[in-house]
Scaffold this active site. Sequence first.
Site, PDB file in Angstrom:
ATOM      1  N   ASP A  52      -7.513   6.188  -6.588  1.00 50.74           N
ATOM      2  CA  ASP A  52      -8.515   5.292  -7.158  1.00 50.74           C
ATOM      3  C   ASP A  52      -9.840   6.011  -7.389  1.00 50.74           C
ATOM      4  O   ASP A  52     -10.044   7.140  -6.941  1.00 50.74           O
ATOM      5  CB  ASP A  52      -8.765   4.110  -6.218  1.00 50.74           C
ATOM      6  CG  ASP A  52      -7.615   3.122  -6.186  1.00 50.74           C
ATOM      7  OD1 ASP A  52      -6.877   3.035  -7.190  1.00 50.74           O
ATOM      8  OD2 ASP A  52      -7.454   2.433  -5.161  1.00 50.74           O
ATOM      9  N   TYR A 111      -2.063  11.007   3.838  1.00 51.76           N
ATOM     10  CA  TYR A 111      -3.468  10.709   3.556  1.00 51.76           C
ATOM     11  C   TYR A 111      -4.328  10.942   4.794  1.00 51.76           C
ATOM     12  O   TYR A 111      -3.890  10.731   5.925  1.00 51.76           O
ATOM     13  CB  TYR A 111      -3.640   9.256   3.114  1.00 51.76           C
ATOM     14  CG  TYR A 111      -3.237   8.993   1.680  1.00 51.76           C
ATOM     15  CD1 TYR A 111      -4.162   9.086   0.640  1.00 51.76           C
ATOM     16  CD2 TYR A 111      -1.926   8.652   1.360  1.00 51.76           C
ATOM     17  CE1 TYR A 111      -3.796   8.845  -0.673  1.00 51.76           C
ATOM     18  CE2 TYR A 111      -1.546   8.409   0.049  1.00 51.76           C
ATOM     19  CZ  TYR A 111      -2.487   8.502  -0.963  1.00 51.76           C
ATOM     20  OH  TYR A 111      -2.113   8.265  -2.262  1.00 51.76           O
TER      21      TYR A 111
END
Length: 245
Positions: A52, A111
């Site tokens: 994003d 992540y």
Amino acid sequence: MPRYKLTIEYDGTPYAGWQIQADQQTVQGALAQAFKRFCGEDVHVAGAGRTDAGVHATGQVAHVDLSRHWRSDTVRDAMTAQLRPHPIAVLSAEEVPDSFDARFSATKRHYLYRIINRRPDLALDRDRAWRIPQKLDAQAMHEAAQRLLGKHDFSTFRAAECQAASPLKTLDQLDVSRSGDEIRVITSARSFLHHQVRSMVGSLMRVGEGRWSADDLEAALKAADRTRCGPMAPAAGLYLAAVSY
């Protein structure tokens, strides 16, 4: 057409995300433009993760098909030159079989989320971490995080606009550790729902500040209700760290 696997690092701050969007600067768009300058071709750069706006990467993986063979180090070095001054670096390039797909061949995505737990503002990490001034209990966060491991309906931690066919995901790792002022959240799964990592981190923050217990976090998960989620952590602290194949 020869296919190349790219490992990519970038600062996501100036971009509207990975995916090409009309009239907006994106990582995928910057890479495609750099390839055009390098070899004169219009190419599609397919990424393993569609990060994003404001999300960073230290180990994004992509693939691209070119019309001719190039030495792998030539691809890497040419892209380094053509990407300047973008905060994007091609760390490595290697020729791979046509069967390799950066997105669909991935077996796990890893992540990292960075929290800087201090009162003073961030001078060096302003767009690269989430500053939380109130003291957090990282050990309590870690212990609560283990309640989220395994296969679950993660609707509580799913963005309303998420396009995944199912909210069922299997979370393989969710570790929280502290080193000085920095708290690191490391998580791994084959795939994640849209905003899942940031939503889990925001909910773990509630545990760290003592407002939620581990039981509260587990109850929020089992509710499968977005309104039960804690605040969503900002994009600036999130990094796509690595992709496994």
